[in-house]
Design a protein around this motif. Structure first.
Motif, PDB file in Angstrom:
ATOM      1  N   GLY A 186       0.895  -1.354   0.026  1.00 47.89           N
ATOM      2  CA  GLY A 186       0.043   0.032   0.069  1.00 47.89           C
ATOM      3  C   GLY A 186       0.995   1.231  -0.068  1.00 47.89           C
ATOM      4  O   GLY A 186       0.660   2.224  -0.799  1.00 47.89           O
ATOM      5  N   LEU A 187       1.737   1.255   0.910  1.00 50.11           N
ATOM      6  CA  LEU A 187       2.995   2.288   0.754  1.00 50.11           C
ATOM      7  C   LEU A 187       3.456   2.564  -0.401  1.00 50.11           C
ATOM      8  O   LEU A 187       3.790   3.948  -0.608  1.00 50.11           O
ATOM      9  CB  LEU A 187       3.736   2.131   1.785  1.00 50.11           C
ATOM     10  CG  LEU A 187       3.611   2.350   3.357  1.00 50.11           C
ATOM     11  CD1 LEU A 187       4.747   1.969   4.201  1.00 50.11           C
ATOM     12  CD2 LEU A 187       3.227   3.901   3.616  1.00 50.11           C
ATOM     13  N   GLU A 188       3.774   1.784  -1.151  1.00 49.66           N
ATOM     14  CA  GLU A 188       4.341   1.940  -2.614  1.00 49.66           C
ATOM     15  C   GLU A 188       3.354   3.003  -3.462  1.00 49.66           C
ATOM     16  O   GLU A 188       4.059   3.839  -4.353  1.00 49.66           O
ATOM     17  CB  GLU A 188       4.491   0.732  -3.381  1.00 49.66           C
ATOM     18  CG  GLU A 188       5.701  -0.240  -2.722  1.00 49.66           C
ATOM     19  CD  GLU A 188       5.806  -1.565  -3.467  1.00 49.66           C
ATOM     20  OE1 GLU A 188       5.273  -1.717  -4.521  1.00 49.66           O
ATOM     21  OE2 GLU A 188       6.735  -2.158  -3.082  1.00 49.66           O
ATOM     22  N   THR A 189       2.172   2.847  -3.457  1.00 51.45           N
ATOM     23  CA  THR A 189       1.297   4.027  -4.079  1.00 51.45           C
ATOM     24  C   THR A 189       0.699   5.040  -3.215  1.00 51.45           C
ATOM     25  O   THR A 189      -0.013   5.614  -3.569  1.00 51.45           O
ATOM     26  CB  THR A 189       0.306   3.211  -4.757  1.00 51.45           C
ATOM     27  OG1 THR A 189      -0.431   2.436  -3.622  1.00 51.45           O
ATOM     28  CG2 THR A 189       0.981   2.344  -5.820  1.00 51.45           C
ATOM     29  N   LEU A 190       1.164   5.174  -2.019  1.00 52.63           N
ATOM     30  CA  LEU A 190       0.717   6.216  -1.107  1.00 52.63           C
ATOM     31  C   LEU A 190       0.650   7.625  -1.651  1.00 52.63           C
ATOM     32  O   LEU A 190      -0.732   8.288  -1.605  1.00 52.63           O
ATOM     33  CB  LEU A 190       1.128   6.238   0.371  1.00 52.63           C
ATOM     34  CG  LEU A 190       0.609   7.109   1.362  1.00 52.63           C
ATOM     35  CD1 LEU A 190      -0.788   6.569   1.748  1.00 52.63           C
ATOM     36  CD2 LEU A 190       1.404   7.395   2.575  1.00 52.63           C
ATOM     37  N   ALA A 191       1.848   8.041  -2.212  1.00 51.57           N
ATOM     38  CA  ALA A 191       1.769   9.484  -2.638  1.00 51.57           C
ATOM     39  C   ALA A 191       1.084   9.731  -3.771  1.00 51.57           C
ATOM     40  O   ALA A 191       0.386  10.803  -3.767  1.00 51.57           O
ATOM     41  CB  ALA A 191       3.240   9.648  -3.125  1.00 51.57           C
ATOM     42  N   LEU A 192       0.784   8.666  -4.795  1.00 49.20           N
ATOM     43  CA  LEU A 192       0.167   8.873  -6.066  1.00 49.20           C
ATOM     44  C   LEU A 192      -1.450   9.025  -5.597  1.00 49.20           C
ATOM     45  O   LEU A 192      -2.168   9.672  -6.010  1.00 49.20           O
ATOM     46  CB  LEU A 192       0.310   7.699  -6.841  1.00 49.20           C
ATOM     47  CG  LEU A 192       1.738   7.599  -7.480  1.00 49.20           C
ATOM     48  CD1 LEU A 192       1.849   6.164  -8.269  1.00 49.20           C
ATOM     49  CD2 LEU A 192       2.055   8.616  -8.306  1.00 49.20           C
ATOM     50  N   ARG A 193      -1.842   7.980  -4.623  1.00 46.84           N
ATOM     51  CA  ARG A 193      -3.021   7.916  -4.207  1.00 46.84           C
ATOM     52  C   ARG A 193      -3.478   9.197  -3.352  1.00 46.84           C
ATOM     53  O   ARG A 193      -4.807   9.871  -3.764  1.00 46.84           O
ATOM     54  CB  ARG A 193      -3.558   6.854  -3.454  1.00 46.84           C
ATOM     55  CG  ARG A 193      -3.387   5.414  -4.065  1.00 46.84           C
ATOM     56  CD  ARG A 193      -3.591   4.147  -3.478  1.00 46.84           C
ATOM     57  NE  ARG A 193      -2.780   3.859  -2.574  1.00 46.84           N
ATOM     58  CZ  ARG A 193      -2.695   3.881  -1.347  1.00 46.84           C
ATOM     59  NH1 ARG A 193      -3.693   4.430  -0.427  1.00 46.84           N
ATOM     60  NH2 ARG A 193      -1.705   3.581  -0.446  1.00 46.84           N
ATOM     61  N   VAL A 194      -2.802   9.666  -2.428  1.00 47.67           N
ATOM     62  CA  VAL A 194      -3.000  10.689  -1.731  1.00 47.67           C
ATOM     63  C   VAL A 194      -3.170  12.058  -2.370  1.00 47.67           C
ATOM     64  O   VAL A 194      -4.060  12.811  -2.322  1.00 47.67           O
ATOM     65  CB  VAL A 194      -2.022  10.918  -0.453  1.00 47.67           C
ATOM     66  CG1 VAL A 194      -2.347  12.245   0.269  1.00 47.67           C
ATOM     67  CG2 VAL A 194      -2.336   9.986   0.741  1.00 47.67           C
ATOM     68  N   ASP A 195      -2.091  12.212  -3.427  1.00 52.21           N
ATOM     69  CA  ASP A 195      -1.959  13.403  -4.292  1.00 52.21           C
ATOM     70  C   ASP A 195      -3.522  13.488  -5.134  1.00 52.21           C
ATOM     71  O   ASP A 195      -4.030  14.317  -5.104  1.00 52.21           O
ATOM     72  CB  ASP A 195      -1.060  13.407  -5.172  1.00 52.21           C
ATOM     73  CG  ASP A 195      -0.731  14.588  -5.758  1.00 52.21           C
ATOM     74  OD1 ASP A 195      -0.851  15.620  -5.422  1.00 52.21           O
ATOM     75  OD2 ASP A 195      -0.695  14.357  -7.147  1.00 52.21           O
ATOM     76  N   ALA A 196      -3.786  12.215  -5.577  1.00 50.58           N
ATOM     77  CA  ALA A 196      -4.962  12.472  -6.619  1.00 50.58           C
ATOM     78  C   ALA A 196      -6.428  12.680  -5.885  1.00 50.58           C
ATOM     79  O   ALA A 196      -7.054  13.436  -6.187  1.00 50.58           O
ATOM     80  CB  ALA A 196      -5.118  11.246  -7.078  1.00 50.58           C
ATOM     81  N   SER A 197      -6.390  11.934  -4.462  1.00 51.06           N
ATOM     82  CA  SER A 197      -7.460  12.186  -3.753  1.00 51.06           C
ATOM     83  C   SER A 197      -7.498  13.672  -3.141  1.00 51.06           C
ATOM     84  O   SER A 197      -8.906  14.281  -3.118  1.00 51.06           O
ATOM     85  CB  SER A 197      -7.595  11.243  -2.594  1.00 51.06           C
ATOM     86  OG  SER A 197      -7.897   9.957  -3.074  1.00 51.06           O
ATOM     87  N   CYS A 198      -6.646  14.321  -2.604  1.00 53.43           N
ATOM     88  CA  CYS A 198      -6.632  15.696  -2.280  1.00 53.43           C
ATOM     89  C   CYS A 198      -6.675  16.557  -3.568  1.00 53.43           C
ATOM     90  O   CYS A 198      -7.719  17.391  -3.092  1.00 53.43           O
ATOM     91  CB  CYS A 198      -5.060  16.118  -1.913  1.00 53.43           C
ATOM     92  SG  CYS A 198      -4.783  15.331  -0.208  1.00 53.43           S
ATOM     93  N   ARG A 199      -6.417  16.316  -4.449  1.00 54.91           N
ATOM     94  CA  ARG A 199      -6.786  17.097  -5.596  1.00 54.91           C
ATOM     95  C   ARG A 199      -8.341  17.199  -5.856  1.00 54.91           C
ATOM     96  O   ARG A 199      -9.055  18.119  -6.259  1.00 54.91           O
ATOM     97  CB  ARG A 199      -5.959  17.094  -6.849  1.00 54.91           C
ATOM     98  CG  ARG A 199      -4.607  17.803  -6.742  1.00 54.91           C
ATOM     99  CD  ARG A 199      -3.790  17.905  -8.206  1.00 54.91           C
ATOM    100  NE  ARG A 199      -3.155  16.406  -8.203  1.00 54.91           N
ATOM    101  CZ  ARG A 199      -3.220  15.615  -9.303  1.00 54.91           C
ATOM    102  NH1 ARG A 199      -4.308  16.032 -10.254  1.00 54.91           N
ATOM    103  NH2 ARG A 199      -2.711  14.575  -9.230  1.00 54.91           N
TER     104      ARG A 199
END
Ligand SMILES: *Cc1c(COP(=O)(O)O)cnc(C)c1O
Length: 401
Positions: free
Chosen positions: A256-269
């Motif tokens: 899960g951590l491997e994609t955390l930055a991509l996921r959090v960035d997309a969800s925040c936007r």
């Protein structure tokens, strides 16, 4: 392969941090589903128990897959040490129960996750620990509460579900002067958007169930702090009481951590876009999102956080309107979980915050019309269409009644 150093940037640490490769040379982190470990000799077993050699003993104490997760989280947080736990609540309860004893005093921000609130209001007093709640945004209230010697301060920022922001540096300064450690439940900010240790906190706790897994599969938790506190205070408690995480869950969290930055960035936007859409609609009495111009603590939020997070809370005026709205949604699912790739919505007054009672809900600003939306990874245009048609449905049915 050498363990990546702390000089790598977060996105790199999320993929490589803490990896320990076995003699098979696997690319993906290995899953060590083993409760125990064998020794080459009786002498090696003795030396391990004496602490003279490093060797895994038993998975309640440590496990290679779990250790990879702990190292990756520690590097990401900039913490000296980390211990993973079975759930977020195991992380919070182990932190509090390991640090405190009868006669101690705890000050907590009132706006806490339901079970954290129960620990402070109900469990700790049973063990002779005095607990005091304050309004997290009220500097004078913190000052007054922390004028008395205190051992531990617990807070959450942004808070669940009203997204209140607490000034971490201000609270840390007052808490340290009172003799307390500051524990920050950083779930809503994720390890990427806010770094409490840099703002004076001593311990950071996570429910890894939320964004770190981020795909609604497993429960998990983590406690991060100094090597000394983790090893001398937390570890004797966790080793002997047993809130250990399953290596299988730790392995899923590593992935899960491997994609955390991509996921959090997309969800925040997407969350910010959704919040602005909601604020523009007449059916919405008020919307809360940390970076909206209308958020009363926007300046503090933007100073402490690099983005507003993945949650949006809004008020539809009444329980009836909120229920009509929830029932009219087709893409967004009704669920009290959050931080999932699927967008989830809940009505806190009748679910997550039902048990705190009407009086406490009023103090927390949780109205009967409030709903909390956890924004996932869908195309924001589809989310806005679904939310829009459900808002239309409130108006139509209200007019027909
Ligand atoms: C979910 C959550 C917790 C508890 O975590 P579990 O993994 O469900 O035990 C604690 N604090 C916050 C802010 C949460 O969202």
């Amino acid at each position: 392969m050498p363990t990546p150093s702390k000089t790598f940037r977060p996105a790199t640490l999320l993929v490589h941090g803490g990896t320990m490769r076995s003699n098979f040379g696997e690319t993906s982190e290995a899953l060590f589903l083993s409760s125990g470990f064998v020794y080459d000799s009786a002498e090696q077993a003795e030396a391990t128990f004496l602490g003279e050699v490093e060797h895994f003993q038993y998975s309640r104490f440590g496990n290679p897959t779990v250790q990879m997760l702990e190292s990756r989280l520690a590097m990401l947080e900039g913490a000296e040490a980390c211990r993973a736990t079975a759930t977020g609540m195991a992380a919070v309860s182990s932190t509090m129960l390991s640090h405190l004893k009868a006669g101690d005093r705890v000050v907590a921000a009132r706006a806490l996750f339901g079970s954290c609130h129960w620990i402070v209001s109900t469990l700790l007093p049973r063990y002779g620990i005095e607990t005091v709640f304050v309004d997290g945004g009220d500097r004078e209230a913190w000052k007054t509460a922390l004028a008395t010697p205190t051992q531990l301060v617990l807070l959450e920022s942004p808070s669940n579900p009203m997204l209140d922001i607490v000034d971490l540096q201000m609270v840390a300064d007052l808490a340290h002067a009172a003799g307390a450690i500051v524990v920050v439940d950083n779930v809503f900010a994720t390890p990427l958007l806010q770094h409490p240790l840099k703002l004076g906190a001593d311990v950071v706790v996570y429910s890894c169930t939320k964004h770190i897994d981020g795909q609604g599969r497993v429960l998990g938790g983590a406690v991060l702090g100094s090597k000394k506190w983790i090893e001398e205070v937390l570890q004797p408690f966790t080793r002997n009481t047993g809130p250990a995480i399953s290596p299988f869950n730790a392995w899923l969290l590593l992935k899960g951590l491997e994609t955390l930055a991509l996921r959090v960035d997309a969800s925040c936007r997407a969350a910010e876009q959704v919040a602005r859409f909601l604020e523009s609609r007449p059916e919405v009495v008020r919307a809360w999102y940390p970076t909206l111009e209308s958020h009363p603590q926007r300046a503090l939020a933007m100073q402490q956080m690099s983005a507003g997070g993945t949650l949006v809370t809004f008020d539809l005026g009444s329980k009836a309107a909120a229920f009509r709205f929830l029932n009219a949604l087709s893409l967004v699912a009704i669920s009290n979980n959050l931080g999932d790739s699927k967008s989830l919505i809940t009505h806190p007054a009748t679910t997550t915050h039902m048990r705190v009672g009407a009086e406490e809900r009023a103090r927390l600003g949780i109205t009967d019309g409030a709903v909390r939306l956890s924004v996932g990874l869908e195309d924001p245009a589809d989310l806005i269409e679904d939310l829009g048609q459900a808002l239309d449905a409130i108006g139509l049915r209200a007019a027909a009644e």
